[in-house]
Design an enzyme around this catalytic site. Structure first.
Site, PDB file in Angstrom:
ATOM      1  CG  ASP A   6      -1.288 -24.784  49.574  1.00 11.96           C
ATOM      2  OD1 ASP A   6      -0.908 -25.072  50.720  1.00 11.96           O
ATOM      3  OD2 ASP A   6      -1.193 -25.568  48.606  1.00 11.96           O
ATOM      4  CE1 TYR A  57       0.409 -33.013  63.602  1.00  7.86           C
ATOM      5  CE2 TYR A  57       0.591 -33.847  65.839  1.00  7.86           C
ATOM      6  CZ  TYR A  57      -0.046 -33.058  64.909  1.00  7.86           C
ATOM      7  OH  TYR A  57      -1.142 -32.319  65.287  1.00  7.86           O
ATOM      8  CB  THR A 110     -10.899 -31.944  63.500  1.00  7.54           C
ATOM      9  OG1 THR A 110      -9.671 -32.689  63.402  1.00  7.54           O
ATOM     10  CG2 THR A 110     -10.956 -31.261  64.858  1.00  7.54           C
TER      11      THR A 110
END
Length: 257
Positions: free
Chosen positions: A59, A148, A183
């Protein structure tokens, strides 16, 4: 036989890289959080292409996960020749609507993990005089829109700077900047995709083919589609004040903050 390590390997662009590199005869180290999916993917690629596919559950939003992958990248007995930093995600919601903890987790995966893993890989590659790193960013890096895009802009700037510093070392670094790709990205972030025009979608396998060709050419930034190259050329000519308003409206419709 060379070895490639791919983060976020079980879906989307990461899975497309795994398929293409396996087909080209590369051994793989597949990295993701879901051990069961990783093992199924490794078996499929081994049986289909006769390559060795190693599974590494990690992770990358945790120090332990980053350290585990960095340790594999610095293994001198079984060196990695190509690193694909693909792991990433988006948060749904405008700035200040998203908890700061979630924003920091995104920065951990998009920036800190990319820095630490690129450094681990590139250091080992420079000692051997060869190797490559692909850091998956986004065309959002070129647009003034939210956290982002800001994190992906960091990926692009970091990769370009590192590529210049390592010029002549035999180590190639490239930031890959795709547009919309079908995706699990939007589904995981809880974002609808029905309003995105069909022409804006890219095929992951074709994208990877173009990206690897750009890496072989020595490019430090790859926008692997003529449509998005044209759009980004327009972006460069558009005043930032105008562009900010346009991308704000488009971001609420099409993409993450």
């Amino acid at each position: 036989m060379t070895t490639a390590l791919i983060t976020g390997a079980t879906a989307g662009i990461g899975a497309a890289f795994a398929r293409r590199l396996a087909a080209d005869g590369h051994n793989l180290v597949l990295v993701a959080r879901d051990t069961e999916r990783l093992r199924a993917q490794a078996t499929e690629l081994h049986d289909g292409h006769g390559i060795e596919a190693e599974v590494l559950t990690a992770d990358l939003s945790t120090d332990a996960g980053i350290e585990a992958v960095a340790a594999r990248l610095t293994d001198r007995v079984s060196p990695v020749d190509l690193l694909v930093n693909n792991a990433g995600f988006g948060n749904k919601g405008r700035y200040l609507d998203v908890p700061v903890a979630d924003e920091l987790t995104m920065l951990k995966v998009h920036c800190e993990a990319v820095l630490r893993l690129t450094s681990a890989a590139a250091g080992s590659m420079r000692e051997r005089g060869r190797g490559g790193v692909v850091n998956v960013a986004s065309v959002a890096a070129f647009l003034p829109r939210g956290t982002y895009g800001a994190s992906k802009a960091w990926v692009v700037q970091f990769t370009q700077g590192a590529a210049k510093d390592l010029a002549g070392s035999g180590v190639r670094l490239m930031a890959l900047c795709p547009g919309f790709v079908r995706t699990e990205f939007h589904e995981r972030a809880g974002m609808g995709t029905g309003s995105i025009p069909d022409w804006m979608w890219l095929d992951a396998d074709k994208l990877v083919t173009a990206a690897l060709a750009d890496l072989a050419r020595g490019r430090s930034v790859s926008i692997p589609d003529p449509r998005y190259k044209a759009l980004m050329s327009l972006v460069k000519l558009t005043p930032r004040s105008v562009l900010g308003g346009v991308t704000s409206r488009a971001g609420r419709t099409y993409g993450p903050q």
